[in-house]
Design a protein around this motif. Structure first.
Motif, PDB file in Angstrom:
ATOM      1  N   TRP A   1       0.873  -1.185   0.000  1.00 55.75           N
ATOM      2  CA  TRP A   1       0.000   0.000   0.000  1.00 55.75           C
ATOM      3  C   TRP A   1       0.905   1.228   0.000  1.00 55.75           C
ATOM      4  O   TRP A   1       1.366   1.640   1.047  1.00 55.75           O
ATOM      5  CB  TRP A   1      -0.880  -0.035   1.258  1.00 55.75           C
TER       6      TRP A   1
ATOM      7  N   PHE B   1      -2.122   6.770  -1.058  1.00 52.94           N
ATOM      8  CA  PHE B   1      -3.517   6.801  -0.618  1.00 52.94           C
ATOM      9  C   PHE B   1      -4.388   7.483  -1.681  1.00 52.94           C
ATOM     10  O   PHE B   1      -5.226   6.838  -2.290  1.00 52.94           O
ATOM     11  CB  PHE B   1      -3.654   7.497   0.745  1.00 52.94           C
TER      12      PHE B   1
ATOM     13  N   TRP C   1     -10.199   6.931  -1.125  1.00 51.70           N
ATOM     14  CA  TRP C   1     -10.738   5.583  -0.916  1.00 51.70           C
ATOM     15  C   TRP C   1     -11.542   5.092  -2.112  1.00 51.70           C
ATOM     16  O   TRP C   1     -12.364   4.198  -1.982  1.00 51.70           O
ATOM     17  CB  TRP C   1     -11.624   5.535   0.324  1.00 51.70           C
TER      18      TRP C   1
ATOM     19  N   HIS D   1     -15.000  13.386  10.880  1.00 50.15           N
ATOM     20  CA  HIS D   1     -13.659  13.091  10.383  1.00 50.15           C
ATOM     21  C   HIS D   1     -12.973  14.364   9.918  1.00 50.15           C
ATOM     22  O   HIS D   1     -13.472  15.098   9.085  1.00 50.15           O
ATOM     23  CB  HIS D   1     -13.741  12.060   9.257  1.00 50.15           C
TER      24      HIS D   1
ATOM     25  N   TRP E   1     -10.649  15.310   7.991  1.00 48.78           N
ATOM     26  CA  TRP E   1     -10.303  15.722   6.628  1.00 48.78           C
ATOM     27  C   TRP E   1     -11.502  16.298   5.872  1.00 48.78           C
ATOM     28  O   TRP E   1     -11.362  16.735   4.742  1.00 48.78           O
ATOM     29  CB  TRP E   1      -9.625  14.594   5.869  1.00 48.78           C
TER      30      TRP E   1
HETATM   31  C1  RAM Z   1      -7.934   5.934   7.537  1.00 43.54           C
HETATM   32  C2  RAM Z   1      -7.964   7.063   8.482  1.00 43.54           C
HETATM   33  C3  RAM Z   1      -7.279   8.345   8.066  1.00 43.54           C
HETATM   34  C4  RAM Z   1      -6.629   8.285   6.730  1.00 43.54           C
HETATM   35  C5  RAM Z   1      -6.071   6.962   6.376  1.00 43.54           C
HETATM   36  C6  RAM Z   1      -5.427   6.882   5.030  1.00 43.54           C
HETATM   37  O1  RAM Z   1      -7.586   4.800   8.279  1.00 43.54           O
HETATM   38  O2  RAM Z   1      -9.286   7.298   8.791  1.00 43.54           O
HETATM   39  O3  RAM Z   1      -8.165   9.407   8.092  1.00 43.54           O
HETATM   40  O4  RAM Z   1      -5.652   9.264   6.667  1.00 43.54           O
HETATM   41  O5  RAM Z   1      -7.086   5.999   6.441  1.00 43.54           O
END
Ligand code: RAM
Length: 486
Positions: A297, A300, A303, A471, A473
């Motif tokens: 990994w 990032f 998601w 959260h 972010w």
């Molecule tokens: C998740 C967390 C975090 C993020 C990472 C990549 O586990 O919530 O916010 O930065 O992923």
């Protein structure tokens, strides 16, 4: 003193005081029999500790009292059936505990929770049992008195700003946490966005400084990249993920920090760490000058399921160089020309190699011919694409079928950043209302970790129950609104 000790000492010196607020939720019930339960509403989302009195009513307990207490960031979390949880992350994050209490007492739960609702169920008792004087002691390192009122007349933006600031406040504890329900720790990508919002709201510069030193104290991996997160309670411990975009964003966070604080000492301390991050990236370029795929990994970006991220990651590198060059100029650093040339060269090479002239978007075999908004946004931020060409690429990809779209408010932040860079103010406002406004319309007290309009059950961890509904972010609309719209 070795480097890590010095960085940890600096982090320690900048530990923030916490501000506490007591909430006294009303309870419609105080006398309980076996199986009874009550739901408390704190009236808003809070992060902190919960306590209550347990006492006898008309006869002493003949046996211990067993209670189950559940904390929900929203009502769905109160109703969820935890036995059905099938997510990829540990179920111990689900906020429910069972206690066996022997005597009448004031009971404070040992752990900290993140919630608006608290449900208490008496699982076993043989006598009428009193439960009352409920207190939730909320904590945050955000100083609310530093928050200036917002000047916009647009009511919806005002509301988005309010929830953004509130989300940030909840995540500000002894570090900038990612989410107070989960993972409750300092991640670089989250920190960068929280710090940005913080400069325009609570202005806790010491907390940013602390987090920068904590991350810099981490051991780098074999490629030279910093860990993407660290643990700090009860002692420092290295995180085990080394996401390359996050390592670069450490550099960007220091650039933002300098621009907002002009704190030269911290910048001087951390500049070598930043150079190491950029030089490590340089070492993993392939023969075409594009970041080579790495093991495990390694990035990032978002998601978004199935996302190929080499173009976006290359864009993060360009963006970091852009910001770093500006910092080096401000410091009159002797290597400024070297990094400036690398930025210019790398932009040209990236465009030649990764841009598809016919389609007018970044589309290439490095990402297996995958179309994504992510690639465009990061290349725009890195300025490999500018002006009308950049606007076109955004328009051709955003909200288009067959083009991968962002899943997190984190990635959506960078869309907004790109829009403001390109002067697309109106589009940015509309986008904030479309996404963050929609979260509020769906009942959010704080902004979420993931938000996909039309798919409220989406979870990157394969089960919505584990998603974080507060959260960090997702807190940056207050930054954009306060910086560009008032
Ligand atoms: C998740 C967390 C975090 C993020 C990472 C990549 O586990 O919530 O916010 O930065 O992923």
């Amino acid at each position: 003193m070795i480097k890590r000790d010095y960085f940890l000492k600096k982090a320690e010196e900048n530990t923030p005081p916490l501000f506490f607020e007591k909430i006294f939720p009303k309870s419609e019930k105080t006398i309980f029999l076996k199986g009874d339960s009550v739901l408390l509403d704190l009236g808003n989302h809070y992060v902190g500790h919960f306590s209550f009195d347990l006492d006898v009513v008309d006869d002493f307990f003949s046996a211990p009292v067993k209670v189950s207490i559940r904390f929900g960031e929203d009502m769905r979390e109160i109703h969820d059936d935890h036995s059905q949880y099938r997510g990829t992350l540990s179920s111990s994050w689900l906020q429910e505990e069972t206690f066996v209490l022997d005597h009448p007492q004031r009971f404070q739960l040992p752990r900290r929770y993140s919630c608006r609702y608290v449900q208490i169920t008496v699982l076993e008792t043989r006598r009428k049992t009193y439960l009352g004087n409920f207190v939730f002691t909320a904590s945050s390192s955000a100083n609310l008195s530093r928050l200036a009122p917002i000047l916009t007349k647009d009511e919806e933006l005002k509301e988005i700003d309010r929830v953004s600031c509130y989300t940030l406040k909840e995540c500000m504890q002894s570090v900038f946490e990612d989410g107070p329900k989960r993972d409750r720790r300092l991640w670089t990508g989250d920190l960068r966005l929280e710090a940005l919002a913080n400069y325009h709201t609570f202005q806790n510069d010491a907390l940013v400084r602390r987090c920068l030193y904590l991350l810099a104290a981490g051991d780098t991996n074999e490629l030279g990249f910093l860990p993407s997160f660290i643990y700090e309670t009860p002692r420092f411990y290295n995180g085990s993920s080394f996401l390359i975009d996050y390592a670069l964003l450490f550099v960007v966070t220091l650039c933002d920090y300098y621009e907002n604080t002009k704190d030269l000492q911290t910048v001087r301390d951390l500049l070598p760490v930043c150079k190491e991050q950029l030089n490590s990236f340089y070492r993993i370029l392939d023969e075409d000058g594009v970041v080579a795929p790495q093991k495990g990994w390694y990035f990032f970006i978002d998601w978004c399921p199935g996302l190929r991220g080499r173009t976006a990651l290359q864009g993060v590198y360009l963006y970091t160089l852009k910001r770093f060059v500006r910092l080096l100029y401000a410091l009159d650093d002797k290597e400024k020309d070297f990094y400036e040339k690398e930025w210019a060269d790398r932009k040209r090479i990236s465009k030649d190699r990764l841009f598809n002239e016919e389609e007018g978007i970044f589309l290439n075999d490095a990402d297996d011919g995958q179309r994504s908004v992510h690639s465009q946004v990061w290349m725009i931020l890195g300025e490999a694409l500018r002006g009308d060409e950049a606007k076109d690429a955004l328009k051709k990809t955003m909200n288009q079928k067959d083009v991968l779209q962002p899943f997190t408010p984190y990635m959506r932040h960078y869309i907004l950043e790109a829009m403001f860079l390109l002067g697309m103010k109106e589009e940015a406002v509309a986008y904030m209302k479309e996404i963050w406004g929609a979260m509020i319309r769906s009942g959010a007290d704080t902004f979420y970790e993931v938000f996909v309009p039309g798919d409220p059950d989406f979870s990157p961890y394969k089960d919505r129950m584990i998603n974080s509904l507060c959260h960090a972010w997702s807190c940056t609309p207050c930054y954009f609104i306060r910086k560009y719209l008032t």
